[in-house]
Design an enzyme around this catalytic site. Sequence first.
Site, PDB file in Angstrom:
ATOM      1  NE  ARG A 145      -3.601  -2.366   2.402  1.00  0.00           N
ATOM      2  CZ  ARG A 145      -4.518  -2.686   3.307  1.00  0.00           C
ATOM      3  NH1 ARG A 145      -4.764  -1.849   4.317  1.00  0.00           N
ATOM      4  NH2 ARG A 145      -5.186  -3.818   3.217  1.00  0.00           N
ATOM      5  NE  ARG A 167      -0.925   4.428   9.157  1.00  0.00           N
ATOM      6  CZ  ARG A 167      -2.219   4.110   9.023  1.00  0.00           C
ATOM      7  NH1 ARG A 167      -2.705   3.835   7.844  1.00  0.00           N
ATOM      8  NH2 ARG A 167      -3.003   4.105  10.073  1.00  0.00           N
ATOM      9  CD  GLU A 225      -8.267  -1.503  10.938  1.00  0.00           C
ATOM     10  OE1 GLU A 225      -8.323  -0.257  10.983  1.00  0.00           O
ATOM     11  OE2 GLU A 225      -8.455  -2.165   9.913  1.00  0.00           O
ATOM     12  CB  SER A 239     -10.842  -4.710   8.731  1.00  0.00           C
ATOM     13  OG  SER A 239     -11.937  -3.890   8.464  1.00  0.00           O
ATOM     14  NE  ARG A 285      -1.479  -1.968  11.542  1.00  0.00           N
ATOM     15  CZ  ARG A 285      -2.396  -1.050  11.244  1.00  0.00           C
ATOM     16  NH1 ARG A 285      -3.629  -1.188  11.697  1.00  0.00           N
ATOM     17  NH2 ARG A 285      -2.084  -0.002  10.506  1.00  0.00           N
TER      18      ARG A 285
END
Length: 422
Positions: free
Chosen positions: A261, A276, A348, A351, A389
């Site tokens: 990303r 991130r 987070e 999801s 994460r």
Amino acid sequence: MLDVRFVRENADVVKMALKNRRSNIDLSRFLELDKERRRLLVEVEGLKSTRNIISEEIGKLKREKRDAEEKVFSMRKLSKKIKDMDIKVNEIESKLSNFMLEIPNIPHSSVPVGVDENDNKTIRSWGESPEFGFEPQAHWDIGVNLDILDFKRGVKIAESRFTLLKGFGAKLERALINFMLDLHTDEHSYTEIFPPVLVNSKSMMSTGQLPKFGAELYKCADDDLYLIPTAEVPVTNIYRGEILKEKDLPLKYTAYTPCFRREAGAAGKDTRGIIRQHQFNKVEMVKFTKPEESYDELEKLTNNAEEVLQKLGLHYRVIELCTGDLGFSAAKTYDLEVWMPSYEGYKEISSCSNFEDFQARRASIRYRMKSKKVRFVHTLNGSGLAIGRTLAAILENYQQEDGSVIVPEVLRSYMGGVEKIE
RNA sequence: GGAGGGGUGGCUGAGCGGUUGAAAGCGGCGGUCUUGAAAACCGUUAGUGGGGUAACUCACUCGGGGGUUCGAAUCCCUUCCCCUCCGCCA
């Protein structure tokens, strides 16, 4: 993509949904175009119908070796008119489809109406945050001190937001991937997939990354190929353009892939550590279900993701996203947020979403019912989990005063029996 | 990258430019037969978009796009994909 007929007949519902999502799309423009399209269609299809009839007659005359010149002559004019009108219809249709591709999904009726993440609802939580008898460190400090995370060299090799894993760091990453895949395949009966991580633009269109979010993607300069931002893309596209059998549903897949990303617009967010990154690993779960079963399957999918955290002994909570925070393609989403001592809060880590038929319509993934009718399937997916994460959470939650990190028990068999990284 | 071949319905596979939206087979569904099942036999079985309260009806679709023609699955151009052989290669 929404059903055009649904939008036409329920404009007020769609308008309300767009408002709740804080979208600024103007539906009235769409409705005008749609009306115009149908007006033209009725006209041009009538002309085509007479063309077909007269062509038939010409064929008959020619076979009987009779003169058809008069008819052929009048047909020339008709054909020209049809061609001109077809061009007009095509223009309108391409405008309409561009429009449809930019309209987000309608939130499910159970989704709380809200503006942003502050309006998300906490559904439940599991476990407790660890008590430290000392000042806990952030994972980037723990990782560097143990020489298992190397931020500087990651940047040297690529650029910022790329990190090098080393020694037991690399091994822990690999252990997590294997642990999660084994859990989902052996205990939750998902079928394992190892898909391409470069996909074409059609695939990106189908799951909703394109056309709106191209800036988030890494694109190959000389090919129609993109690096995937999530395994959701290739795995959902497995059945693009296909008609499935009712008896095969639900189909459940799990896949490990690296994810890429650009994180455009995330400047300044989570700049430290591995939270991130431009490249990260993820184990994903994807389901294809019948419409009437998709919300049950969403609960199960979420539970499957939760079980990973439970087995790892990590404290987390389950959040239901409000309308304003919902992703473009999702009708309903649960986020799993893991406790991160360095944030003194939750982050987070998964999801889980039901897209209903939004992706299936874009991708044309259908199934044939016993009644022989074909319907769009519902697609769902969820992270199970984001590996990087999870690794960060383990480093932080299992850290010891001396800077070492205890390896959660379920991972030890994947780590050659190592109990502690020091 | 070079040479050749090919892309047709859920699948396999026919298809002289004019009832071919498409033969045939398989599969699916329904039925007959059977205590039940199988086999056999009979029937049925594409999708999308319009119009209509409805019965129904019209248009479009043979990888994608464009062209020729009164009319294209069938001819031409272009593009993508697949296969075979050669080259290169983890």
